[in-house]
Design a protein around this motif. Sequence first.
Motif, PDB file in Angstrom:
ATOM      1  N   GLY A   1       0.801  -1.224   0.000  1.00  0.00           N
ATOM      2  CA  GLY A   1       0.000   0.000   0.000  1.00  0.00           C
ATOM      3  C   GLY A   1       0.828   1.265   0.000  1.00  0.00           C
ATOM      4  N   SER A   2       1.945   1.254  -0.675  1.00  0.00           N
ATOM      5  CA  SER A   2       2.867   2.390  -0.637  1.00  0.00           C
ATOM      6  C   SER A   2       2.556   3.398  -1.731  1.00  0.00           C
ATOM      7  N   GLU A   3       2.648   4.665  -1.373  1.00  0.00           N
ATOM      8  CA  GLU A   3       2.390   5.729  -2.334  1.00  0.00           C
ATOM      9  C   GLU A   3       3.448   5.760  -3.441  1.00  0.00           C
ATOM     10  N   GLU A   4       4.602   5.175  -3.188  1.00  0.00           N
ATOM     11  CA  GLU A   4       5.646   5.136  -4.215  1.00  0.00           C
ATOM     12  C   GLU A   4       5.176   4.378  -5.462  1.00  0.00           C
TER      13      GLU A   4
ATOM     14  N   GLY B   1      -7.090   2.150  -3.725  1.00  0.00           N
ATOM     15  CA  GLY B   1      -7.814   2.358  -2.478  1.00  0.00           C
ATOM     16  C   GLY B   1      -6.915   2.162  -1.275  1.00  0.00           C
ATOM     17  N   LYS B   2      -6.052   1.157  -1.331  1.00  0.00           N
ATOM     18  CA  LYS B   2      -5.136   0.879  -0.224  1.00  0.00           C
ATOM     19  C   LYS B   2      -4.123   2.017  -0.072  1.00  0.00           C
TER      20      LYS B   2
ATOM     21  N   GLU C   1     -12.180   4.022   0.789  1.00  0.00           N
ATOM     22  CA  GLU C   1     -10.904   3.964   1.504  1.00  0.00           C
ATOM     23  C   GLU C   1     -10.097   5.240   1.295  1.00  0.00           C
ATOM     24  N   ILE C   2     -10.178   5.808   0.093  1.00  0.00           N
ATOM     25  CA  ILE C   2      -9.461   7.067  -0.156  1.00  0.00           C
ATOM     26  C   ILE C   2     -10.079   8.186   0.672  1.00  0.00           C
ATOM     27  N   GLY C   3     -11.420   8.215   0.742  1.00  0.00           N
ATOM     28  CA  GLY C   3     -12.111   9.124   1.658  1.00  0.00           C
ATOM     29  C   GLY C   3     -12.141  10.569   1.233  1.00  0.00           C
ATOM     30  N   SER C   4     -12.131  10.852  -0.046  1.00  0.00           N
ATOM     31  CA  SER C   4     -12.162  12.241  -0.499  1.00  0.00           C
ATOM     32  C   SER C   4     -13.584  12.782  -0.456  1.00  0.00           C
ATOM     33  N   GLU C   5     -13.733  14.007   0.012  1.00  0.00           N
ATOM     34  CA  GLU C   5     -15.061  14.614   0.054  1.00  0.00           C
ATOM     35  C   GLU C   5     -15.597  14.863  -1.358  1.00  0.00           C
TER      36      GLU C   5
END
Length: 429
Positions: A280-283, A304-305, A337-341
Motif C-alpha cells: 500500500g505504498s504511495e511510491e 484504495g489501499k 478507503e481514499i475518503g475524499s469529500e
Amino acid sequence: MSNGDDEAAEEDAAPEEEADADEAEETTELSADTLDQRLDDAEADLEAAETEADLDAVEETLNEIEADLEAADLPEPDEDDEDAEDPAAELEDRLADLRDQLDDQRGPYAEDVVAVLEDAESTVADTRWTEDGRPDVVAAVQSYLGTLADELDTEISPESDDTDDLGDALDQAAQVVEGSTLDPDEDAETIATLLEDAEALQDDLEAAEEWDDLTVRQQLDAEGFYDVLESENRKDFPAEWNAVKVYEEMGEVEPIVKALETFDSDFMEENILSSLWRMGSEEAFDAVHQRAQKRNKKPVEILGKIGDERATETLHDFIDGDGDPALQKVTLRALGEIGSEDSVQPVANRLDADSYEVRSAAARSLGLIGDTRAIEPLSDVLENDEANEVRASAAWALNQIGTEHALGVLEDYTDDRAFLVQSEARKAV
C-alpha cells in the motif's frame, strides 16, 4: 483570272500552308521516334555533365520532353496482341530511368550531411545505452568530430561523455556544416568525405549496444535487481518472484515497480500487484494508476489501499453509469478507503443503481468517507430500499459517520424487520 486575283488567291493560301506546315512540324516533333531521339540526346548530355548547372540543363530538357510526351497523340497498342508495343509506356519508362540517373549524379550536398548528423544527434540523445555500448558511442562521435576538424578546420569538444553533451556536440557539428557554404562542384570531395563519415557514424551507433537490445533478465541484472538473492537462490524458478518477495519483506517498493514495468508476464504481474496491495505504498501510485486506467480491478484495489486522492477523478469514471457491477463494487470500496469529500456525490448517485450489490457498496463507501452530507441519502435508502442487504449497509454507514444526527436516524430501526438492520440500529442506541 487577272493577276490581281491570282495574287489575292496566293495570299489567302499562304496562311493555310503555314498552318499545315506548323501542324506537320508539331506532329513530327511529337512522334515516338522523335521523342526517343530527344531522350538519346538528353542521355548523352547527362553522361557528359560535369557541374550542377549541366545537370540543371538536363533536368529542364527532361521536363520539356515529359510535357511533349503528355501532349503527343501516340498510337495505342493493339489490345488483342499481347506482344504489341506501347510507345508511350516505353518512353515514360525511359524518362523515369533518366530522372533516376540524374538524381544519382547530383550532389552530394552539405544539407545531406546535415540531415545525417541531425538523425545521429537524436539517436545519441534519445537512446538509453548499456555500459558496454556507451564507450562505442563516445568513440563514434569523437571520430566524426575529428573528421570535421580535418575537413573544415573546426574543433568541437563535448563537455563530457554524457549523451546529452555528445548530442550537443553533433548539433554544433551540423550547424558548422550548414553554415560552411560548401559548393557541390568546387567542394565535392570535402562534402563526400563529410557525408561518408557521417554515414559511418550512423552505422557505428546502430552497432552500439543499447538498453533495448538486452533481454528482460539482462536489464534487471544490470540494475542489480537480483542482488538481494543469495547465489543459490538465483537458480530457483522463478528467481524474479523470489526477489520480489525479498523486496516486499524489506519494504523496498522501487525495484518491485521496476519489475512490474519490465516483465511481460501475467504470472509476474498478478503476484507483483498482490505485493503492492499488501504494501500500500504511495511510491507505487504512478505505475498502479496507469494500470487502473485500463479498468483492471486489482490496480483499483491497490489505489484504495494507497489512499491517494489523485486517483479519485479516474475512479469516478468507473462508477458513472451501469457498467460492470464487479468493477463498480471494487471502485466504490476504493473510493471509500481514499475518503475524499469530492467523491460524496458521485458515490451517492449509485444508491439508485439497478444492482443491489452496487447500491450496497455505494452505501458502505459513503460510510467510509464519513461525510455528513451522506446522512440524508442514506436515510432515504434505509427507509425505502427493497433490499435488506442495502438497508443494512446504509445503517452500517450511518454508524460509521457517527454524528448525533446520523445515530438519531437509527433509533427508529431497533425493531426493524431485518435482523442486520436491527443489529446496526442497536449499536447506535
